[in-house]
Design an enzyme around this catalytic site. Sequence first.
Site, mmCIF file in Angstrom:
data_model
loop_
_atom_site.group_PDB
_atom_site.id
_atom_site.type_symbol
_atom_site.label_atom_id
_atom_site.label_comp_id
_atom_site.label_asym_id
_atom_site.label_seq_id
_atom_site.Cartn_x
_atom_site.Cartn_y
_atom_site.Cartn_z
ATOM 1 N N SER A 80 36.754 39.457 40.614
ATOM 2 C CA SER A 80 37.339 38.144 40.890
ATOM 3 C C SER A 80 38.850 38.091 40.844
ATOM 4 C CB SER A 80 36.804 37.107 39.912
ATOM 5 O OG SER A 80 35.646 36.572 40.406
ATOM 6 N N ASP A 91 32.890 32.029 39.107
ATOM 7 C CA ASP A 91 34.112 32.799 38.872
ATOM 8 C C ASP A 91 35.238 31.898 38.357
ATOM 9 O OD1 ASP A 91 32.518 34.674 39.997
ATOM 10 O OD2 ASP A 91 33.656 34.867 41.855
ATOM 11 N N SER A 144 54.245 39.251 45.567
ATOM 12 C CA SER A 144 53.249 39.890 44.705
ATOM 13 C C SER A 144 53.576 41.359 44.485
ATOM 14 C CB SER A 144 51.856 39.787 45.324
ATOM 15 O OG SER A 144 50.973 40.624 44.598
HETATM 16 C C1 GLA Z 1 30.767 35.910 43.842
HETATM 17 C C2 GLA Z 1 30.939 34.399 43.927
HETATM 18 C C3 GLA Z 1 30.240 33.700 42.762
HETATM 19 C C4 GLA Z 1 28.794 34.170 42.604
HETATM 20 C C5 GLA Z 1 28.721 35.695 42.640
HETATM 21 C C6 GLA Z 1 27.302 36.194 42.652
HETATM 22 O O1 GLA Z 1 31.441 36.405 42.737
HETATM 23 O O2 GLA Z 1 32.293 34.050 43.946
HETATM 24 O O3 GLA Z 1 30.302 32.306 42.929
HETATM 25 O O4 GLA Z 1 27.983 33.597 43.580
HETATM 26 O O5 GLA Z 1 29.387 36.246 43.749
HETATM 27 O O6 GLA Z 1 26.650 35.859 41.469
#
Ligand code: GLA
Length: 393
Positions: A128, A174, A67
């Site tokens: 994410s 996500d 990476s």
């Molecule tokens: C993180 C989790 C999601 C969701 C959010 C809060 O991003 O991965 O699945 O629960 O928190 O909304």
Amino acid sequence: MIETLRAAFQQHFGHSEGLRYFFAPGRVNLIGEHTDYNGGHVFPCALTLGTYAVSAKRSDGLIRMYSLNFEEDGVKEIDLFDIAYIEADGWANYPKGVFSKLIEAGMDIKEGFDIVYGGNIPNGAGLSSSASIELVTAVLINEWYSFGVSSVDLALLAQRAENEFIGVGCGIMDQFAISLGKEDHAILLNCDSLSFEYSPLRQEGLSLVIANTNKKRTLADSKYNERLAECQSALDDLRKEVDIRHLCDLTVDKFAQHAYLIQDVTSLKRARHAVTENERTLEAVNLLRDGKIGEMGALMKASHLSLKNDYEVTGLELDALVEAAWRHPGTIGSRMTGAGFGGCTISIVKEELLDSFMKESGAIYEEKTGLQASFYTAGIGGGARELMKEESE
Ligand code: GLA
């Protein structure tokens, strides 16, 4: 990016023929926070920021990964037939989890890959980056092997990797947003049935602004699992008398009638957030559709306050940053986004006041916390996909 990836691939693996390039975005959630694992609705969109992967298939059972975001970790070598979570593998556990879950689901993966990853999502910012590396890996395997797995199923497999391999009980938001994102659209997703619809997001004269508190999200995973357990405990209490599968099966009124069943005060607050947030989300999508953006902004504020007071996942930094945004005349709406405990806020801001928004809210934030926020105007892009294929010679 493509050139950098290609050069790194040549440098670390000593070949660069017939390479295939993939991309998966990050995501930002407009409203509907901590509702996904409660069977409610979310309203996220995929970003133009994301994770890239360049790859070549091998003829043995080895996976080699590198990476550009963790150069100090060097090349990770993994035996396809013996994949286990190893703490010291750090970031590589995410793609390893995906390989492992795809194999477990019965996919015939007997040959490994050489892969170089590189991304421009700030790490640990709540956009994410982990689901993004999961999905870029899932799409890469799916395309090289021509498995023809649907985008929805890839999202579910990546979520399973996160739940079972990494050990975070996250919902589907996500992975779904990243797998099925669409340019200039947000996705209204019912996290119980997985039915969804795209909603156009471009608004004349308005910008979506992501602001990073630059507060590291420490303990986020354990706190996340704690919230999950609190919601489960509220659900267990309610189900003694009410026939529901998820907290978000209840309307706000119905919840108020039955809330007395919840024994623990903390669980009651968590459940109240989930139920009210689910209604706010549906309402916000309708308001956006009707062009009532000011009213949608008010719901974003209500969402933040509920996450602060009932769900208790905001903290000093996120609160300081949204409060500074709420004071600015250019702000239509602002709230924390993602899991919380640090990370980012999302704001809808009048374009002509964008510069002063960043300057002034950034200054107030710094004064309060001693930290400097970073601002990004968010580009809303498409979902995880192959970018290009080089011909082998
Ligand atoms: C993180 C989790 C999601 C969701 C959010 C809060 O991003 O991965 O699945 O629960 O928190 O909304």
